[in-house]
Design a protein around this motif. Structure first.
Motif, PDB file in Angstrom:
ATOM      1  N   VAL A 196     -26.990 -71.860 -14.658  1.00  0.00           N
ATOM      2  CA  VAL A 196     -26.954 -70.922 -15.386  1.00  0.00           C
ATOM      3  C   VAL A 196     -25.682 -70.285 -14.297  1.00  0.00           C
ATOM      4  O   VAL A 196     -25.693 -71.173 -12.722  1.00  0.00           O
ATOM      5  CB  VAL A 196     -28.664 -70.149 -13.715  1.00  0.00           C
ATOM      6  N   ARG A 197     -24.982 -68.950 -14.868  1.00  0.00           N
ATOM      7  CA  ARG A 197     -24.223 -68.926 -14.011  1.00  0.00           C
ATOM      8  C   ARG A 197     -23.967 -67.935 -14.011  1.00  0.00           C
ATOM      9  O   ARG A 197     -24.709 -66.482 -14.050  1.00  0.00           O
ATOM     10  CB  ARG A 197     -22.583 -69.247 -15.070  1.00  0.00           C
ATOM     11  N   VAL A 198     -22.779 -66.640 -12.786  1.00  0.00           N
ATOM     12  CA  VAL A 198     -22.615 -65.554 -12.267  1.00  0.00           C
ATOM     13  C   VAL A 198     -22.849 -65.165 -13.369  1.00  0.00           C
ATOM     14  O   VAL A 198     -22.233 -65.766 -14.323  1.00  0.00           O
ATOM     15  CB  VAL A 198     -21.413 -65.498 -11.427  1.00  0.00           C
ATOM     16  N   GLY A 199     -22.808 -63.285 -13.477  1.00  0.00           N
ATOM     17  CA  GLY A 199     -23.633 -63.281 -14.823  1.00  0.00           C
ATOM     18  C   GLY A 199     -24.246 -63.435 -16.288  1.00  0.00           C
ATOM     19  O   GLY A 199     -24.707 -62.029 -16.788  1.00  0.00           O
ATOM     20  N   ASP A 200     -25.019 -63.935 -14.945  1.00  0.00           N
ATOM     21  CA  ASP A 200     -26.496 -64.525 -16.438  1.00  0.00           C
ATOM     22  C   ASP A 200     -27.824 -63.051 -15.754  1.00  0.00           C
ATOM     23  O   ASP A 200     -27.397 -63.258 -14.390  1.00  0.00           O
ATOM     24  CB  ASP A 200     -26.168 -65.400 -15.993  1.00  0.00           C
ATOM     25  N   VAL A 212     -38.603 -69.560 -17.497  1.00  0.00           N
ATOM     26  CA  VAL A 212     -36.705 -69.177 -16.903  1.00  0.00           C
ATOM     27  C   VAL A 212     -35.485 -69.627 -18.331  1.00  0.00           C
ATOM     28  O   VAL A 212     -35.694 -70.254 -18.477  1.00  0.00           O
ATOM     29  CB  VAL A 212     -35.906 -69.691 -15.750  1.00  0.00           C
ATOM     30  N   LEU A 213     -35.523 -68.101 -18.371  1.00  0.00           N
ATOM     31  CA  LEU A 213     -34.727 -67.592 -20.191  1.00  0.00           C
ATOM     32  C   LEU A 213     -33.338 -67.115 -19.112  1.00  0.00           C
ATOM     33  O   LEU A 213     -33.725 -66.163 -18.035  1.00  0.00           O
ATOM     34  CB  LEU A 213     -35.148 -66.626 -20.785  1.00  0.00           C
ATOM     35  N   ALA A 214     -31.721 -67.183 -19.548  1.00  0.00           N
ATOM     36  CA  ALA A 214     -30.672 -66.894 -18.976  1.00  0.00           C
ATOM     37  C   ALA A 214     -29.786 -66.444 -20.717  1.00  0.00           C
ATOM     38  O   ALA A 214     -30.153 -66.846 -21.044  1.00  0.00           O
ATOM     39  CB  ALA A 214     -29.805 -68.262 -18.639  1.00  0.00           C
ATOM     40  N   GLU A 215     -29.650 -65.465 -20.271  1.00  0.00           N
ATOM     41  CA  GLU A 215     -28.482 -64.716 -20.987  1.00  0.00           C
ATOM     42  C   GLU A 215     -27.625 -64.064 -20.714  1.00  0.00           C
ATOM     43  O   GLU A 215     -27.315 -63.643 -19.486  1.00  0.00           O
ATOM     44  CB  GLU A 215     -29.082 -63.464 -22.562  1.00  0.00           C
ATOM     45  N   ARG A 216     -26.513 -64.185 -21.080  1.00  0.00           N
ATOM     46  CA  ARG A 216     -25.139 -63.052 -20.839  1.00  0.00           C
ATOM     47  C   ARG A 216     -25.442 -61.376 -20.732  1.00  0.00           C
ATOM     48  O   ARG A 216     -25.731 -61.602 -21.552  1.00  0.00           O
ATOM     49  CB  ARG A 216     -24.291 -63.527 -21.378  1.00  0.00           C
ATOM     50  N   SER A 222     -25.087 -59.808 -26.594  1.00  0.00           N
ATOM     51  CA  SER A 222     -26.263 -59.747 -27.272  1.00  0.00           C
ATOM     52  C   SER A 222     -26.587 -60.888 -28.103  1.00  0.00           C
ATOM     53  O   SER A 222     -27.627 -61.027 -29.076  1.00  0.00           O
ATOM     54  CB  SER A 222     -26.065 -58.659 -28.249  1.00  0.00           C
ATOM     55  N   ALA A 223     -26.510 -62.306 -27.622  1.00  0.00           N
ATOM     56  CA  ALA A 223     -26.828 -63.154 -27.643  1.00  0.00           C
ATOM     57  C   ALA A 223     -28.710 -63.710 -27.591  1.00  0.00           C
ATOM     58  O   ALA A 223     -28.400 -62.532 -26.317  1.00  0.00           O
ATOM     59  CB  ALA A 223     -25.488 -65.226 -27.732  1.00  0.00           C
ATOM     60  N   PRO A 224     -28.897 -64.299 -28.033  1.00  0.00           N
ATOM     61  CA  PRO A 224     -30.503 -64.429 -28.020  1.00  0.00           C
ATOM     62  C   PRO A 224     -30.436 -65.749 -26.385  1.00  0.00           C
ATOM     63  O   PRO A 224     -29.748 -65.930 -26.047  1.00  0.00           O
ATOM     64  CB  PRO A 224     -31.257 -65.549 -28.618  1.00  0.00           C
ATOM     65  N   ALA A 225     -31.557 -65.106 -25.327  1.00  0.00           N
ATOM     66  CA  ALA A 225     -31.665 -65.711 -24.284  1.00  0.00           C
ATOM     67  C   ALA A 225     -31.648 -67.248 -24.369  1.00  0.00           C
ATOM     68  O   ALA A 225     -31.961 -67.529 -25.579  1.00  0.00           O
ATOM     69  CB  ALA A 225     -32.935 -65.074 -23.361  1.00  0.00           C
ATOM     70  N   THR A 226     -31.530 -67.973 -23.628  1.00  0.00           N
ATOM     71  CA  THR A 226     -31.629 -69.583 -23.454  1.00  0.00           C
ATOM     72  C   THR A 226     -32.706 -69.878 -22.637  1.00  0.00           C
ATOM     73  O   THR A 226     -32.866 -69.662 -21.573  1.00  0.00           O
ATOM     74  CB  THR A 226     -30.442 -70.390 -23.736  1.00  0.00           C
ATOM     75  N   GLN A 227     -33.417 -70.605 -22.841  1.00  0.00           N
ATOM     76  CA  GLN A 227     -34.677 -70.835 -21.820  1.00  0.00           C
ATOM     77  C   GLN A 227     -33.591 -72.189 -20.939  1.00  0.00           C
ATOM     78  O   GLN A 227     -32.964 -73.233 -21.392  1.00  0.00           O
ATOM     79  CB  GLN A 227     -35.897 -72.149 -22.313  1.00  0.00           C
TER      80      GLN A 227
END
Length: 194
Positions: A90-94, A116-120, A124-129
């Motif tokens: 997981v990165r800054v801005g997620d 736990v899901l993350a998206e930028r 508008s891309a779908p969240a990734t587990q």
């Protein structure tokens, strides 16, 4: 946030249905299901520049604690965390979404499953587990003593599968605990000090 205590023996009790008492009505899985969302900042990073695993674990515990408290109708404490898996960094801005629900209930304990899901934040891309975990919570009263929890009522086929898988994890937790205790008793009987 509910208080955290060491609860050891009060977890993984027999299911409420086995106790012979039906005085607490069950609650459907959806009654306590929740999602917590949080945007990751530079304050959340580790030395590699990605979000620290401990930050994610705290979010997981927070979401699971909210679900356990909602389901049990009062305070619940973390008894154990099983199988915390970090699948992607997981990165800054997620924008992180922590989804939690009660998978299984015993007499005084509950297993809560967390995804736990993350998206930028700006895409508008779908969240990734990016992670998952299973936690066991024990419901406690004002004095910190175990208290009964309502049975969970799985609603969907996915809920039913999660309930069955939770029963398998419970069986493994109890077997592992018993095997460790047996080994310690054997070593103590042989006069081996740890």
């Amino acid at each position: 946030m509910p208080p955290r205590h060491k609860v050891g023996a009060m977890t993984d009790q027999a299911p409420a249905a086995d106790s012979g008492s039906t005085d607490i009505p069950g609650k459907p899985t959806s009654a306590s299901r929740t999602t917590l969302s949080h945007i990751m900042t530079h304050n959340d990073t580790n030395l590699l520049g990605t979000v620290h695993g401990g930050v994610i674990m705290k979010l997981v515990d927070d979401a699971a604690g909210a679900v356990a408290g909602r389901h049990s109708g009062g305070p619940a404490v973390t008894a154990s965390m099983d199988e915390m898996a970090f699948l992607e960094p997981v990165r800054v801005g997620d924008l992180v979404h922590v989804k939690a629900q009660v998978n299984w209930t015993g007499r005084t304990s509950m297993e809560v499953g967390v995804r736990v899901l993350a998206e930028r934040w700006n895409e508008s891309a779908p969240a990734t587990q990016v992670g998952s975990a299973y936690l066991v919570f024990a419901a406690v009263d004002a004095d910190g003593k175990p208290r009964r929890v309502p049975p969970v009522l799985p609603e969907t086929e996915r809920d039913k599968r999660r309930y069955q898988e939770a029963q398998i994890r419970r069986t493994h937790r109890l077997a592992r605990r018993r095997a460790i205790m047996d080994l310690r008793e054997k070593r103590a009987a042989e006069g081996i000090e740890d």
